[in-house]
Scaffold this motif. Structure first.
Motif, PDB file in Angstrom:
ATOM      1  N   ILE A 228      73.062  75.681  -0.478  1.00 46.19           N
ATOM      2  CA  ILE A 228      72.053  76.726  -0.285  1.00 46.19           C
ATOM      3  C   ILE A 228      70.666  76.137  -0.069  1.00 46.19           C
ATOM      4  O   ILE A 228      69.888  76.623   0.727  1.00 46.19           O
ATOM      5  N   SER A 229      70.414  75.032  -0.753  1.00 45.40           N
ATOM      6  CA  SER A 229      69.055  74.502  -0.675  1.00 45.40           C
ATOM      7  C   SER A 229      68.955  73.224   0.167  1.00 45.40           C
ATOM      8  O   SER A 229      68.210  73.161   1.141  1.00 45.40           O
TER       9      SER A 229
ATOM     10  N   ASP B  33      63.394  88.988  11.285  1.00 49.09           N
ATOM     11  CA  ASP B  33      64.462  87.992  11.295  1.00 49.09           C
ATOM     12  C   ASP B  33      64.047  86.733  12.061  1.00 49.09           C
ATOM     13  O   ASP B  33      62.950  86.650  12.615  1.00 49.09           O
ATOM     14  N   SER B  34      64.950  85.755  12.081  1.00 49.53           N
ATOM     15  CA  SER B  34      64.637  84.458  12.691  1.00 49.53           C
ATOM     16  C   SER B  34      64.217  84.592  14.143  1.00 49.53           C
ATOM     17  O   SER B  34      63.235  83.990  14.579  1.00 49.53           O
TER      18      SER B  34
ATOM     19  N   GLY C 239      67.237  78.922   4.816  1.00 49.54           N
ATOM     20  CA  GLY C 239      68.641  79.139   4.476  1.00 49.54           C
ATOM     21  C   GLY C 239      69.569  78.638   5.557  1.00 49.54           C
ATOM     22  O   GLY C 239      69.134  78.179   6.625  1.00 49.54           O
ATOM     23  N   MET C 240      70.872  78.709   5.259  1.00 51.48           N
ATOM     24  CA  MET C 240      71.875  78.214   6.188  1.00 51.48           C
ATOM     25  C   MET C 240      71.872  78.998   7.502  1.00 51.48           C
ATOM     26  O   MET C 240      72.034  78.417   8.569  1.00 51.48           O
TER      27      MET C 240
ATOM     28  N   VAL D  66      70.386  79.247  13.398  1.00 50.70           N
ATOM     29  CA  VAL D  66      69.611  79.805  14.523  1.00 50.70           C
ATOM     30  C   VAL D  66      68.738  78.727  15.153  1.00 50.70           C
ATOM     31  O   VAL D  66      68.719  78.543  16.376  1.00 50.70           O
ATOM     32  N   MET D  67      68.000  77.973  14.299  1.00 52.91           N
ATOM     33  CA  MET D  67      67.086  76.978  14.879  1.00 52.91           C
ATOM     34  C   MET D  67      67.857  75.888  15.616  1.00 52.91           C
ATOM     35  O   MET D  67      67.412  75.423  16.670  1.00 52.91           O
ATOM     36  N   SER D  68      69.028  75.517  15.086  1.00 58.58           N
ATOM     37  CA  SER D  68      69.816  74.496  15.777  1.00 58.58           C
ATOM     38  C   SER D  68      70.223  74.992  17.155  1.00 58.58           C
ATOM     39  O   SER D  68      70.135  74.250  18.148  1.00 58.58           O
TER      40      SER D  68
END
Lengths: 366, 341
Positions: free
Chosen positions: B64-65, B126-127, B200-201, B206-208
């Motif tokens: 999670i972290s 959201d992202s 978060g995961m 999303v960023m990946s």
């Protein structure tokens, strides 16, 4: 026909500002076509428009018979390459990297060179004698070498037409000559068409097959160097006095000292230029004579002397010419006799010399 | 001659291979260290079993972290470095980057505004929304800086203007934050200093995806970027469509840096320092070699900085921006000094 490059009613400029209009110019394969004209006359603007770096304001540019508007970017890149005055300072590129960049229009998506591309690069570098610079950082070479490498880059593009904007700027005389010799070689071996602008009239006179003069926003005279460098046209083009420009050498002299002649220079035979220029530097107005019409001292005398006494070539000096010489010696404060200016075939100069001796005005055999 | 050429080429190839191997190993090592160290020490064995799907407290911390955080540092660090490289090419300026040109600050402003508007109206952002807001802000800043670059005769003028734009954007952001609701301020303040924490995961996923989507066309532009290194005129003469190329570079560099700002806030100096270090390491500026290497280098740099930020004064955490600045700014000074020669 023979022209690989042709413009039709071309107007060139920036935005609304027209620098040059109605230009009809051609360039042929295997020939060097040189643009000359005063600063700001639009040579660079014309060349940039010809290379599709600028859009024409009106008219059309044709390269191998096809209008630039209809020629794709990559297609044009295989036909036309450029060498500009802007200095480039790429980071961490070897000279070979720079030359290889000329192969871009021939490579695929990622720009990886094929064996044929490498051969073209090798050939371009050999032709411009830059092979030994291959691995050297482009930022660390001299201006002369840099210009040769950029020429190699342009050549590796295997163009039919090479456009150069003042390629000899920043170069010393040796590198100017080297560059122009390389251009000549290239035109001869590769049958490339060269269209360039030059500032140095003496070099333009020697290297060009065809000269195009740009005069006040229009194309002026077009012709062989011999046609252009005649009848005082160049002096008029650049707005300089006709006397100070020598058409046969393409060189110019500084302004002559003002006033009535104070010194008479017995001259001729090819050794007098130094004396003329020394007097010019010192600001002493002088007269020169008696110089045969075919003597190589005559152009400099015409440019620098307040008065030139001259006689026809291959014949005796007319009496009134000799009289004028004697009269000038009488008026001048001193007389200089240049070495080699008196001999058996020009008794008139010996006569002037003895007159000067008699009057005690001879200030030296220079 | 032929042989020395070939030898030089092999040398270059070996150097590239060595550098790439080193960068990859370093990224993996720093990523592993990022999972291992923190306020709670977790053994390697536990990390492996956590990654294998086992449930435990340690596994929760990892999944999670720490893992999202390591992914974020890797992906965003790479994105920043490549964004900086693109901007340096575009402006032909070695110290251009998303931070000094005010692009990060522009993104920060629009993200802050978007957050306040959305959260104030009881909606969540959201992202994708964050990225879009940051992207718009990046483009606005670039829209201001590009006309300046046309007029600025000197390289430093561009940077001065960029820094000024950055200050204006930061000032407006401060202003907006001051008048925002209390509940938002805590959230915003933390973020506007720059941090990889709290990712978060899902966000990491999303960023990946976004960064990968921007990296592929960037790598495919390497031929054009290479042609552009000799200047616009020669690039055009090589057959590059300058208008499209410039547009593509602007959009891609904005997207990459927007992604960073959206998730981690403004992170300074990575965009300048990393491409420079990577170019020196590889001894070349060939884009198809440099772009992937810059990505890896950026990942290493940010993983290292994040590790320092988390562990140096643990359990107190430093902002990532301050660590990257301390490590990155000297590189900028070095570039400036070495170019004076």
């Amino acid at each position: 026909m023979g022209s690989i490059f042709r413009t039709e009613g071309l107007s060139a400029g920036y935005g609304r500002k027209v620098v040059l209009s109605g230009a009809e110019i051609t360039a042929e394969r295997g020939k060097i076509t040189t643009l000359i004209g005063p600063n700001g006359c639009g040579k660079s603007t014309l060349l940039r428009t010809a290379a599709k770096q600028l859009e024409p304001l009106a008219g059309t540019v044709f390269v191998s018979g096809k209008s630039l508007r209809e020629t794709g970017a990559n297609e044009l890149a295989r036909k036309l390459s450029i060498l500009l005055t802007d200095r480039v300072s790429p980071e961490l590129m070897t000279c070979r990297d720079v030359v290889e960049s000329g192969r871009y229009p021939y490579t695929g998506r990622l720009g990886i060179l094929s064996e044929a591309d490498r051969e073209a690069v090798d050939e371009a570098m050999a032709l411009t004698s830059t092979t030994e610079l291959s691995g050297v950082d482009f930022a660390r070479i001299s201006d002369g070498q840099r210009q040769r490498v950029m020429l190699a880059r342009a050549m590796s593009q295997q163009p039919e037409l090479l456009i150069l904007d003042e390629p000899t700027s920043y170069l010393d005389i040796r590198h100017k000559l080297e560059l122009l010799n390389t251009l000549k070689k290239l035109v001869r071996e590769k049958n490339t068409a060269v269209l360039m602008s030059l500032h140095e009239l003496d070099l333009a006179l020697r290297v060009s097959d065809k000269i195009v003069c740009i005069d006040g926003g229009k194309v002026g005279r077009v012709g062989t160097p011999e046609e252009i460098f005649s009848g005082g046209y160049i002096s008029a083009l650049y707005g300089i006095s006709e006397a100070c420009f020598c058409e046969s050498s393409g060189c110019a002299e500084l302004e002559k000292p003002a006033g009535a002649p104070e010194v008479f220079v017995i001259s001729g035979g090819g050794n007098s230029g130094g004396v003329f220029r020394r007097l010019q530097r010192e600001g002493t107005p002088f007269a020169a004579g008696i110089i045969p019409a075919n003597d190589i001292d005559l152009p400099a005398a015409r440019a620098l002397a307040a008065e030139v006494v001259s006689r026809p070539a291959f014949s005796e000096a007319p009496r009134e010419v000799v009289q004028r010489g004697l009269q000038l010696i009488g008026e001048c404060g001193g007389v200089i006799c240049c070495p080699g200016s008196c001999g058996a075939l020009n008794p008139e100069n010996s006569e002037l010399l003895s007159c000067a001796r008699r009057l005690g005005k001879l200030i030296g055999d220079a | 001659m032929e042989q020395t050429n070939r030898a030089a080429k092999i040398d270059r190839a070996t150097r590239c291979a060595v550098c790439y191997a080193a960068l990859l190993l370093l990224t993996l090592a720093l990523g592993a260290a990022g999972l291992r160290f923190g306020s709670v020490k977790i053994t390697a064995q536990k990390i492996i079993s956590a990654l294998g799907g086992e449930k435990s407290t340690a596994a929760d911390i990892i999944m999670i972290s720490r893992l999202p955080r390591v992914i974020a540092a890797t992906v965003l660090g790479g994105a920043l470095a490549v964004s900086g490289y693109l901007l340096q090419t575009f402006f032909a300026n070695p110290i251009a980057g998303p931070f000094v040109l005010g692009i990060s600050s522009g993104a920060k402003l629009t993200v802050a505004l978007a957050m306040i508007v959305f959260l104030g109206n009881g909606m969540t952002l959201d992202s994708a929304g964050l990225i879009i807001a940051a992207f718009v802000g990046s483009l606005l800043s670039l829209g201001l800086i590009i006309p300046v670059s046309g007029r600025a005769q000197k390289n430093y003028m561009l940077i001065v203007c960029g820094i000024m734009i950055g200050y204006i954007c930061s000032a407006v952001t401060e202003f907006v934050v001051t008048f925002a609701d209390d509940s938002n301020i805590v959230n915003l303040h933390n973020w506007s200093m720059g941090s990889f924490s709290g990712i978060g995961m899902d966000e990491a996923g999303v960023m990946s995806a976004v960064v990968l989507a921007a990296m592929v066309p960037t790598f495919l532009l390497s031929k054009q970027i290479g042609a552009y290194q000799l200047g616009e005129a020669y690039a055009r003469n090589s057959g590059v469509n300058i208008r499209w190329f410039r547009l593509a570079v602007i959009l891609l560099s904005s997207l990459l840096s927007a992604c960073v700002t959206a998730f981690a806030g403004p992170v300074s100096f990575v965009g300048i320092a990393v491409p420079h270090i990577v170019k020196r390491m590889l001894g070349t500026a060939k884009p198809r070699v440099i772009i992937p290497a810059a990505f890896l280098g950026g990942a290493c740099f940010c993983l290292l900085c994040d590790l320092i930020a988390r562990t140096l004064f643990a359990p107190t955490e430093l902002s990532i921006g301050s660590v990257t600045a301390v490590l990155g700014a000297p590189v900028v000074i070095f570039i400036m000094m070495s170019r004076k020669k």
